[in-house]
Design an enzyme around this catalytic site. Structure first.
Site, PDB file in Angstrom:
ATOM      1  N   TYR A  12    -110.890  21.445  56.038  1.00 18.03           N
ATOM      2  CA  TYR A  12    -109.993  20.872  55.619  1.00 18.03           C
ATOM      3  C   TYR A  12    -110.214  19.729  54.647  1.00 18.03           C
ATOM      4  O   TYR A  12    -109.662  19.569  53.530  1.00 18.03           O
ATOM      5  CB  TYR A  12    -108.829  20.128  56.700  1.00 18.03           C
ATOM      6  CG  TYR A  12    -107.589  19.674  56.101  1.00 18.03           C
ATOM      7  CD1 TYR A  12    -106.705  20.216  55.480  1.00 18.03           C
ATOM      8  CD2 TYR A  12    -107.357  18.218  56.444  1.00 18.03           C
ATOM      9  CE1 TYR A  12    -105.576  19.801  54.564  1.00 18.03           C
ATOM     10  CE2 TYR A  12    -106.046  17.559  55.701  1.00 18.03           C
ATOM     11  CZ  TYR A  12    -105.446  18.268  54.988  1.00 18.03           C
ATOM     12  OH  TYR A  12    -104.334  17.698  54.586  1.00 18.03           O
TER      13      TYR A  12
ATOM     14  N   SER B  71    -102.167   6.681  53.250  1.00 16.95           N
ATOM     15  CA  SER B  71    -101.617   8.125  52.554  1.00 16.95           C
ATOM     16  C   SER B  71     -99.970   8.073  53.725  1.00 16.95           C
ATOM     17  O   SER B  71     -99.846   7.526  54.550  1.00 16.95           O
ATOM     18  CB  SER B  71    -102.248   9.341  53.368  1.00 16.95           C
ATOM     19  OG  SER B  71    -101.675  10.428  53.409  1.00 16.95           O
TER      20      SER B  71
ATOM     21  N   GLN C  59     -99.497   4.572  49.927  1.00 17.64           N
ATOM     22  CA  GLN C  59     -99.131   5.907  49.006  1.00 17.64           C
ATOM     23  C   GLN C  59     -97.841   6.629  49.338  1.00 17.64           C
ATOM     24  O   GLN C  59     -97.447   6.765  50.724  1.00 17.64           O
ATOM     25  CB  GLN C  59    -100.385   6.945  49.269  1.00 17.64           C
ATOM     26  CG  GLN C  59    -100.379   7.920  48.251  1.00 17.64           C
ATOM     27  CD  GLN C  59     -99.901   9.353  49.104  1.00 17.64           C
ATOM     28  OE1 GLN C  59    -100.353   9.362  50.388  1.00 17.64           O
ATOM     29  NE2 GLN C  59     -99.064  10.252  48.484  1.00 17.64           N
TER      30      GLN C  59
ATOM     31  N   TYR D  54     -95.596  10.239  48.940  1.00 22.43           N
ATOM     32  CA  TYR D  54     -95.366  11.656  48.146  1.00 22.43           C
ATOM     33  C   TYR D  54     -94.113  12.008  47.797  1.00 22.43           C
ATOM     34  O   TYR D  54     -93.063  11.167  48.455  1.00 22.43           O
ATOM     35  CB  TYR D  54     -95.818  12.885  49.213  1.00 22.43           C
ATOM     36  CG  TYR D  54     -97.317  13.003  49.022  1.00 22.43           C
ATOM     37  CD1 TYR D  54     -97.979  13.588  48.167  1.00 22.43           C
ATOM     38  CD2 TYR D  54     -97.772  13.206  50.346  1.00 22.43           C
ATOM     39  CE1 TYR D  54     -99.221  14.067  48.060  1.00 22.43           C
ATOM     40  CE2 TYR D  54     -99.325  13.393  50.253  1.00 22.43           C
ATOM     41  CZ  TYR D  54     -99.838  13.878  49.293  1.00 22.43           C
ATOM     42  OH  TYR D  54    -101.282  14.438  49.239  1.00 22.43           O
TER      43      TYR D  54
ATOM     44  N   LYS E 139    -100.160   8.640  40.788  1.00 23.74           N
ATOM     45  CA  LYS E 139    -101.463   9.370  41.036  1.00 23.74           C
ATOM     46  C   LYS E 139    -101.353  10.858  40.588  1.00 23.74           C
ATOM     47  O   LYS E 139    -100.191  11.360  41.044  1.00 23.74           O
ATOM     48  CB  LYS E 139    -102.016   9.093  42.373  1.00 23.74           C
ATOM     49  CG  LYS E 139    -103.263   9.817  42.716  1.00 23.74           C
ATOM     50  CD  LYS E 139    -103.598   9.197  44.212  1.00 23.74           C
ATOM     51  CE  LYS E 139    -104.736   9.983  44.825  1.00 23.74           C
ATOM     52  NZ  LYS E 139    -104.662  11.281  44.957  1.00 23.74           N
TER      53      LYS E 139
ATOM     54  N   HIS F  88    -106.546  15.631  42.588  1.00 17.54           N
ATOM     55  CA  HIS F  88    -106.455  15.758  43.982  1.00 17.54           C
ATOM     56  C   HIS F  88    -107.732  16.348  44.530  1.00 17.54           C
ATOM     57  O   HIS F  88    -107.865  16.973  45.477  1.00 17.54           O
ATOM     58  CB  HIS F  88    -105.381  16.685  44.367  1.00 17.54           C
ATOM     59  CG  HIS F  88    -104.610  15.910  45.419  1.00 17.54           C
ATOM     60  ND1 HIS F  88    -103.268  15.409  45.316  1.00 17.54           N
ATOM     61  CD2 HIS F  88    -104.791  16.258  46.820  1.00 17.54           C
ATOM     62  CE1 HIS F  88    -102.760  15.162  46.455  1.00 17.54           C
ATOM     63  NE2 HIS F  88    -103.640  15.451  47.656  1.00 17.54           N
TER      64      HIS F  88
END
Ligand code: FNR
Length: 382
Positions: A24, A106, A127, A129, A251, A275
Site C-alpha cells: 500500500y 493526514s 491536511q 481532503y 496540494k 501524489h
C-alpha cells in the site's frame, strides 16, 4: 538490518510490515509508470560541479510562509500512518518537532488531530481532503484550529482514489481482503503485537471523532472509495478560504493554469505533486512540470514540491528546479515502519547530511543559493 543510507529503509520496511501494508505504501496507480518517472526525472537532473568557490559550511535553515524551518523539508501527509507503527502519527510528529521541520497530519490518520497536538509540539499542519460530507470538513477545520494547527494543506488531486492494482493483488482491497490481511499479519507477529494489540484498538481517529463510530482497516478502503467528491470545482473552495484564517496550501498541482487558479483563490502556497504516482498514472513527474509552475506563480506564493524524493541530493534537485521547500512521503514512512520515531529522526539526519554534501559540491552556502544556474542539464532536455 544495518541502515547506512536513507534508501535502506525501504527494504527494512518491507521486512517489518505485512505485505498488504508494505505494498500500500510502496505502490502507485495502474502500471506505476508515473511513480517510477518521479524518481527517474529527478535523477536525470545533473548539477554543475563548482570548485574553489568558497561557499563555506552550508546552512540548511530557511523561512517559508513566515515560519523558520531548520531544513527545507517537511513530513508530508500520509494516510493510515498509525498502521505502520504504533500511534505512528504521534511518533512522526515528534520526530519532525525534534528536527525543527513541519509535520502534516493526514485526514485519514489513526491518531486524531487532538491526540497529535497533545503529544507533539512543533509546527503541525492539518491536511484535508474534499469529502462529500461537508459537515465533516467543517468539523475538521474547527478541530484543527482549536488544536493549534494553523496551516491547512488542502489536497485536490483525489476527487476519486487512483486505480491501485498492487493493492488488489496484495489483499489491501479486493476479494477476501480481511482474511488475506489476517493471514499476512500472522507472519509478522512483532508488527501485530506492536501496532495491533498494544495500545488502543485501531480506528481512524479523525473520522471516528466526527461520526462517533470506530472505523476499522477494512472499513477504511470502503470509506475512501465512497466519500471522495468528484463534483468539486474551484468555486467550491471559496468557502474554505473564507472560513480558514490560517495559511492555506493547495496540494496536488501539476499545471500552471491550476497554479494560477490557486493563487486567485487566495492560497498562501501550493504543492506541486502527483501524489507520489498514486493517482493519475501517466501524469508527468513533478520535476518536469515544476519550472513552468514556478515561472507562472513562484514570485507570488510559496511553491513546495514532492513525489520521488529519496535523498538529500533529490531535495537539492527540486530546489534547484524552483521549489522553495519539499515534502517527504514514502521515504520517511519506510523509516517509521522500520524504526519508529528514532528511524524518522535518523532518516532526516541522513538526508540533511547528504544535502549539505551536495551544497558544498555545487558551491551553495545556503538554501537560497541553490538556484537554477546550478543545474547542468535542464529538465526540458531530458
Ligand atoms: C500518501 N499521500 C497522501 N497525501 C495526502 O494529501 N493525504 C493523504 O492522506 C495521503 N496518503 C498517502 C498514503 C501513502 C501510503 C502514500 C505513500 C502517500 C501522498 C503524499 O503526501 C505525498 O504526496 C507522496 O507520498 C509523495 O511522493 P513520494 O515521496 O512518496 O514518492
Amino acid at each position: 538490518m544495518i541502515i547506512s543510507a536513507p534508501t535502506d529503509y525501504r527494504e527494512a520496511a518491507r521486512r517489518a510490515l505485512p505485505r498488504f501494508l508494505f505494498d500500500y505504501i510502496d505502490g502507485g496507480a495502474v502500471t506505476e509508470q508515473t511513480m517510477r518517472a518521479n524518481c527517474d526525472a529527478l535523477q536525470a537532473i545533473r548539477f554543475r560541479q563548482k570548485v574553489l568557490v568558497g561557499a563555506g559550511a552550508p546552512r540548511l535553515d530557511t523561512t517559508l510562509m513566515g515560519s523558520r524551518w531548520a531544513a527545507p523539508f517537511a513530513l508530508g501527509p500520509v494516510g493510515a500512518t498509525g498502521m505502520y507503527a504504533r500511534r505512528g502519527e504521534v511518533q512522526a510528529a515528534r520526530a519532525a518537532a525534534r528536527a525543527g521541520v513541519p509535520y502534516a497530519l493526514s485526514t485519514v490518520s489513526v491518531c486524531a488531530i487532538e491526540e497529535v497536538a497533545r503529544h507533539a509540539s512543533g509546527q503541525l499542519w492539518s491536511q484535508l481532503y474534499v469529502l462529500k460530507d461537508r459537515g465533516y470538513m467543517k468539523n475538521a477545520l474547527e478541530r484543527a484550529w482549536q488544536a493549534g494547527m494553523k496551516t491547512l494543506v488542502f489536497t485536490v488531486d483525489m476527487p476519486t482514489p487512483g486505480s491501485r492494482y498492487r493493492d488488489r493483488h496484495s489483499g489491501m482491497s479486493g476479494p477476501y481482503a480481511p482474511l488475506r490481511q489476517y493471514l499476512q499479519a500472522l507472519r509478522h507477529p512483532r508488527w501485530a503485537l506492536d501496532v495491533g494489540l498494544r495500545g488502543r484498538p485501531l480506528s481512524f481517529g479523525n473520522i471516528e471523532a466526527y461520526t462517533g463510530r470506530p472505523m476499522s482497516m477494512t472499513d477504511y478502503m470502503g470509506f475512501l472509495s465512497s466519500n471522495f467528491d468528484p463534483t468539486i470545482r474551484w468555486q467550491d473552495l471559496e468557502w474554505i478560504r473564507e472560513s480558514w484564517k490560517g495559511k492555506l496550501v493547495i496540494k496536488g498541482i501539476l499545471d500552471p493554469d491550476d497554479a494560477r487558479d490557486a493563487l486567485r483563490m487566495g492560497a498562501d502556497g501550493l504543492i506541486v505533486s502527483n501524489h507520489g504516482g498514486r493517482q493519475l498514472d501517466g501524469a508527468p513527474p513533478t520535476a518536469e512540470v515544476l519550472p513552468a509552475i514556478v515561472e507562472a506563480v513562484g514570485d507570488r506564493l510559496t511553491v513546495l514540491a514532492d513525489s520521488g524524493i529519496r535523498s538529500g541530493l533529490d531535495v537539492a534537485r527540486m530546489i534547484a528546479l524552483g521549489a522553495q521547500g519539499v515534502l517527504l512521503g514514502r521515504s520517511y514512512i519506510y523509516a517509521l515502519a522500520a524504526e519508529g520515531q528514532k528511524g524518522v529522526q535518523r532518516l532526516m539526519a541522513l538526508i540533511a547530511a547528504d544535502l549539505k554534501v551536495t551544497m558544498t559540491l555545487i558551491g551553495a552556502g545556503s538554501i537560497e543559493d541553490i538556484t537554477q544556474d546550478k543545474i547542468a542539464r535542464l529538465s526540458r532536455d531530458i
